[in-house]
Design an enzyme around this catalytic site. Structure first.
Site, PDB file in Angstrom:
ATOM      1  N   VAL A 116     -14.561 -14.802   9.422  1.00 52.52           N
ATOM      2  CA  VAL A 116     -14.199 -14.724  10.845  1.00 52.52           C
ATOM      3  C   VAL A 116     -15.221 -13.974  11.696  1.00 52.52           C
ATOM      4  O   VAL A 116     -15.116 -13.952  12.914  1.00 52.52           O
ATOM      5  CB  VAL A 116     -12.782 -14.104  11.045  1.00 52.52           C
ATOM      6  CG1 VAL A 116     -11.717 -15.077  10.598  1.00 52.52           C
ATOM      7  CG2 VAL A 116     -12.655 -12.760  10.368  1.00 52.52           C
ATOM      8  N   ILE A 171       1.266   0.390   5.401  1.00 48.76           N
ATOM      9  CA  ILE A 171       1.915  -0.789   4.806  1.00 48.76           C
ATOM     10  C   ILE A 171       1.376  -0.977   3.388  1.00 48.76           C
ATOM     11  O   ILE A 171       0.158  -0.874   3.167  1.00 48.76           O
ATOM     12  CB  ILE A 171       1.629  -2.066   5.640  1.00 48.76           C
ATOM     13  CG1 ILE A 171       1.939  -1.851   7.125  1.00 48.76           C
ATOM     14  CG2 ILE A 171       2.407  -3.258   5.080  1.00 48.76           C
ATOM     15  CD1 ILE A 171       3.366  -1.526   7.476  1.00 48.76           C
ATOM     16  N   TYR A 216     -13.119   2.425  12.087  1.00 46.78           N
ATOM     17  CA  TYR A 216     -11.867   1.648  12.021  1.00 46.78           C
ATOM     18  C   TYR A 216     -11.023   1.897  13.274  1.00 46.78           C
ATOM     19  O   TYR A 216     -10.509   0.961  13.902  1.00 46.78           O
ATOM     20  CB  TYR A 216     -11.118   2.071  10.757  1.00 46.78           C
ATOM     21  CG  TYR A 216      -9.861   1.296  10.464  1.00 46.78           C
ATOM     22  CD1 TYR A 216      -9.915   0.044   9.847  1.00 46.78           C
ATOM     23  CD2 TYR A 216      -8.603   1.816  10.779  1.00 46.78           C
ATOM     24  CE1 TYR A 216      -8.756  -0.667   9.566  1.00 46.78           C
ATOM     25  CE2 TYR A 216      -7.447   1.125  10.499  1.00 46.78           C
ATOM     26  CZ  TYR A 216      -7.528  -0.116   9.884  1.00 46.78           C
ATOM     27  OH  TYR A 216      -6.369  -0.801   9.613  1.00 46.78           O
ATOM     28  N   GLY A 273      -7.210 -13.776   7.571  1.00 39.73           N
ATOM     29  CA  GLY A 273      -6.907 -12.848   6.477  1.00 39.73           C
ATOM     30  C   GLY A 273      -5.540 -13.119   5.882  1.00 39.73           C
ATOM     31  O   GLY A 273      -4.848 -12.200   5.436  1.00 39.73           O
ATOM     32  N   SER A 291      -4.666 -14.798   3.162  1.00 34.55           N
ATOM     33  CA  SER A 291      -4.533 -15.099   1.724  1.00 34.55           C
ATOM     34  C   SER A 291      -3.800 -14.012   0.959  1.00 34.55           C
ATOM     35  O   SER A 291      -3.332 -14.241  -0.162  1.00 34.55           O
ATOM     36  CB  SER A 291      -5.925 -15.295   1.094  1.00 34.55           C
ATOM     37  OG  SER A 291      -6.525 -16.446   1.623  1.00 34.55           O
ATOM     38  N   ASN A 307      -5.543 -11.093  12.140  1.00 35.50           N
ATOM     39  CA  ASN A 307      -5.083 -10.103  11.171  1.00 35.50           C
ATOM     40  C   ASN A 307      -6.189  -9.619  10.225  1.00 35.50           C
ATOM     41  O   ASN A 307      -6.112  -8.505   9.714  1.00 35.50           O
ATOM     42  CB  ASN A 307      -3.929 -10.726  10.353  1.00 35.50           C
ATOM     43  CG  ASN A 307      -3.633  -9.971   9.081  1.00 35.50           C
ATOM     44  OD1 ASN A 307      -2.976  -8.929   9.104  1.00 35.50           O
ATOM     45  ND2 ASN A 307      -4.140 -10.473   7.947  1.00 35.50           N
ATOM     46  N   LYS A 335      -9.868  -0.797  16.137  1.00 37.10           N
ATOM     47  CA  LYS A 335      -8.451  -1.089  16.373  1.00 37.10           C
ATOM     48  C   LYS A 335      -8.025  -0.718  17.801  1.00 37.10           C
ATOM     49  O   LYS A 335      -7.159  -1.371  18.389  1.00 37.10           O
ATOM     50  CB  LYS A 335      -7.586  -0.358  15.333  1.00 37.10           C
ATOM     51  CG  LYS A 335      -7.795  -0.857  13.896  1.00 37.10           C
ATOM     52  CD  LYS A 335      -7.429  -2.321  13.763  1.00 37.10           C
ATOM     53  CE  LYS A 335      -7.460  -2.808  12.329  1.00 37.10           C
ATOM     54  NZ  LYS A 335      -7.053  -4.227  12.214  1.00 37.10           N
TER      55      LYS A 335
END
Ligand code: NDP
Length: 241
Positions: free
Chosen positions: A59, A182, A149, A10, A12, A85, A153
């Protein structure tokens, strides 16, 4: 990081790109695995005088990841570090969450780490290495509307500690970072009210930047992190402590 090769999934855009650019500034060479074209970040890194290669990789695909890791070894000669990531969010309350929403998030966020780690570990057994998994504050404290999610995680944290225990004696360190909010494409779609409320809850009174995560990845991958493994580092401005 001089002369080392780091695979960043990830990479890019967003946090992954921030990590790639910063490690390159620290003289590292970078292999990007992403479904989104990464030629822009690759040319930016080459302009810094470092080697960079982009590999179009989903991935979640075990076989494709294995081939891509072999291609990195053939084209770049070594693999020192891996940053798992790549990630997505499909946020819904449990009552509205479809089976495919659950499966897709687990595949991209958690199964991907299995695929990539398994593909590099055989090589790292010979050379040693360092792996950083990008978890989330949500994996540590949970969040309404993000059960898929959060599970993915939190799963990454268990995975991190288990692999750290399995391969520590072979010179492989494995750590996780749990970022707070972020500023990336993933978070820009949140509505203004949510953002405002979140900002009030962050003691440092600002949202994080990809560079805030990149600094900690560098710390963990570099010699400064040499005696750290199986750790989860919160990088969230104090939102959770
Ligand atoms: P971005 O969406 O900006 O970047 C993630 C990159 O991963 C994108 O290029 C994305 O492509 C790619 N990707 C998605 N699925 C796959 C796949 N199957 N194979 C390869 N690449 C894929 O996200 P962020 O930079 O914000 O997030 C990076 C990581 O940090 C994620 O794991 C996220 O969960 C985690 N994180 C982010 C936080 C934040 O506040 N931003 C907070 C806590 C954790 P595409 O655009 O097509 O999806």
């Amino acid at each position: 990081m001089k002369g080392t090769v780091t695979i960043i999934t990830g990479g890019s855009q967003g946090i992954g790109r921030g990590i790639a650019e910063f490690l390159a500034e620290k003289d590292g060479d970078i292999a990007i695995f992403d479904i989104v074209d990464g030629e822009d970040v690759v040319s930016s890194i080459r302009n810094k005088g470092r080697k960079a290669e982009f590999f179009q990789v989903d991935v979640t695909d075990f076989l494709v990841v294995g081939q891509a890791v072999n291609n990195v070894l053939n084209r770049m000669g070594r693999i020192d570090s891996l940053v798992n990531n790549a990630g997505i969010a499909i946020d819904k309350l449990l009552l509205r969450m479809k089976e495919e929403d659950w499966d897709r998030v687990i595949q991209v966020n958690l199964k991907s780490a299995f695929n990539c780690t398994k593909a590099v570990i055989r090589h790292m057994l010979k050379t040693g290495g360092s792996i950083v998994n990008i978890s989330s504050i949500t994996g540590v404290m949970g969040n309404a509307g993000q059960s898929n999610y959060a599970a993915s995680k939190a799963g990454l944290i268990g995975f991190t500690k288990s692999i750290a225990k399995e391969y520590g004696e072979r010179g492989i360190r494995v750590n996780a970072i749990a970022p707070g909010y972020i500023k990336t494409r993933m978070t820009e779609s949140l509505d203004d009210k949510t953002k405002e409320e979140m900002l009030k809850a962050i003691p440092l009174r600002r949202f994080g930047e990809p560079l805030d995560i990149a600094h900690v990845v560098y710390f963990l991958l570099s010699e400064y992190g040499n005696y750290i493994t199986g750790e989860v580092i919160n990088v969230n401005g104090g939102l959770y402590m």
